[in-house]
Design an enzyme around this catalytic site. Structure first.
Site, PDB file in Angstrom:
ATOM      1  N   HIS A 181       0.850  -1.186   0.000  1.00 20.62           N
ATOM      2  CA  HIS A 181       0.000   0.000   0.000  1.00 20.62           C
ATOM      3  C   HIS A 181       0.885   1.235   0.000  1.00 20.62           C
ATOM      4  O   HIS A 181       1.978   1.229   0.582  1.00 20.62           O
ATOM      5  CB  HIS A 181      -0.894   0.056   1.251  1.00 20.62           C
ATOM      6  CG  HIS A 181      -2.123  -0.773   1.177  1.00 20.62           C
ATOM      7  ND1 HIS A 181      -2.624  -1.450   2.265  1.00 20.62           N
ATOM      8  CD2 HIS A 181      -2.987  -1.029   0.160  1.00 20.62           C
ATOM      9  CE1 HIS A 181      -3.732  -2.091   1.921  1.00 20.62           C
ATOM     10  NE2 HIS A 181      -3.975  -1.844   0.652  1.00 20.62           N
ATOM     11  N   CYS A 279      -2.201   2.602   9.033  1.00 17.20           N
ATOM     12  CA  CYS A 279      -3.180   1.593   8.647  1.00 17.20           C
ATOM     13  C   CYS A 279      -4.377   1.589   9.586  1.00 17.20           C
ATOM     14  O   CYS A 279      -5.498   1.284   9.168  1.00 17.20           O
ATOM     15  CB  CYS A 279      -2.536   0.208   8.624  1.00 17.20           C
ATOM     16  SG  CYS A 279      -1.424  -0.077   7.234  1.00 17.20           S
TER      17      CYS A 279
END
Length: 286
Positions: A181, A279
């Protein structure tokens, strides 16, 4: 007889860092465990400790509250152990919530769950047609959205995002599976238009993306491989206070040199699922 001529000290060019209020969404890791493998960090054979994950997450939550953040919570759902990684649940800007459409089947039910929360919270929800994993791959810097692709979010979602928000979207291609990511390889330190500042790991990107980052952000902090390897870049900043992995020592040093106040937290248990500070943090921008 000679005369020593003194030189004037060079002025300090470090900008004055100012904190600004943040509203974030988080999810308690009540069901956290690693029972499948969808990224290199995950190993179902290795034991996980849900109580430890909860305690570490609580420290992060309390850190945000102590900084004056507005912290909202979404109820965790049994059977969705990765729901703690709230950043992947969507991208919220200008009161619009662009929902997530996950790559892996194990996480796909999270998308509708987060969109229900956004709707209940009064956001204008846009259901995605393209595969994307929310703020994991979309980071706002100034008036531009940096958008990651290569492992999770499809590049088609970048075009869709641009249409939804009417913002400039810049595609960055990730090439290292450990940094799957964008928010694992790049941190937004100051998103303020005109004084945008980031940190990143060059080796996580292809050559074209590195060239683009160097051109756009010549004063960026370059994080070393050791700090990146513990997801040190997976951090969250209010423009002055930067919450980071407590073991990211060199990143902490660089942040102080650039006028920030780094705050270290230990999320080592949640790292077993491939996530860190950012996250666990979805920014809500009304």
């Amino acid at each position: 007889m000679s005369t020593l001529v003194g030189t004037d000290p060079q002025p300090d060019t470090t900008p004055e860092r100012r904190p600004t209020g943040r509203s974030v969404l988080m999810c308690r890791p009540e069901h956290f465990e690693v029972v499948y493998r969808i990224n290199p960090w995950m190993d179902p054979a290795a034991p996980t400790d849900t109580n430890l994950a909860l305690a570490q997450w609580q420290t992060l939550h309390d850190t945000y509250v102590g900084l004056g953040f507005d912290v909202q919570l979404i109820d965790p759902i049994e059977g969705l152990p990765d729901m703690v990684y709230a950043a992947n649940g969507g991208f919220v800007l200008d009161g619009i919530a662009y929902g997530a459409k996950f790559t892996h089947a194990e996480r796909q039910p999270e998308g509708p769950a987060y969109m229900r929360w956004f709707d209940d919270a009064g956001f204008d929800v846009r259901v995605p047609a393209e595969v994307n994993e929310g703020e994991g791959d979309f980071l706002l810097v100034g008036d531009t959205v940096l958008a990651g692709t290569g492992f999770r979010s499809d590049s088609g979602s970048h075009e869709e995002l641009g249409r939804v928000f009417g913002r400039d979207v810049v595609t960055l291609t990730l090439v290292n599976p450990s940094f799957y990511h964008l928010d694992t390889a790049l941190a937004v330190l100051d998103p303020t238009p005109g004084q945008e500042h980031i940190a990143y790991l060059p080796s996580a990107f292809d050559e074209a993306s590195v060239a683009l980052l160097r051109e756009r952000y010549p004063d960026a902090i370059i994080v070393d491989e050791a700090d990146a390897a513990i997801l040190g870049l997976n951090s969250f900043s209010d423009g002055f206070n930067v919450v980071i992995a407590s073991r990211a020592a060199d990143f902490e040093r660089q942040l102080r040199e650039h006028g920030y106040n780094p705050i270290g937290v230990d999320l080592s248990e949640l790292l077993l699922g491939g996530g860190g500070v950012k996250c666990c943090t979805l920014e809500l921008r009304r």
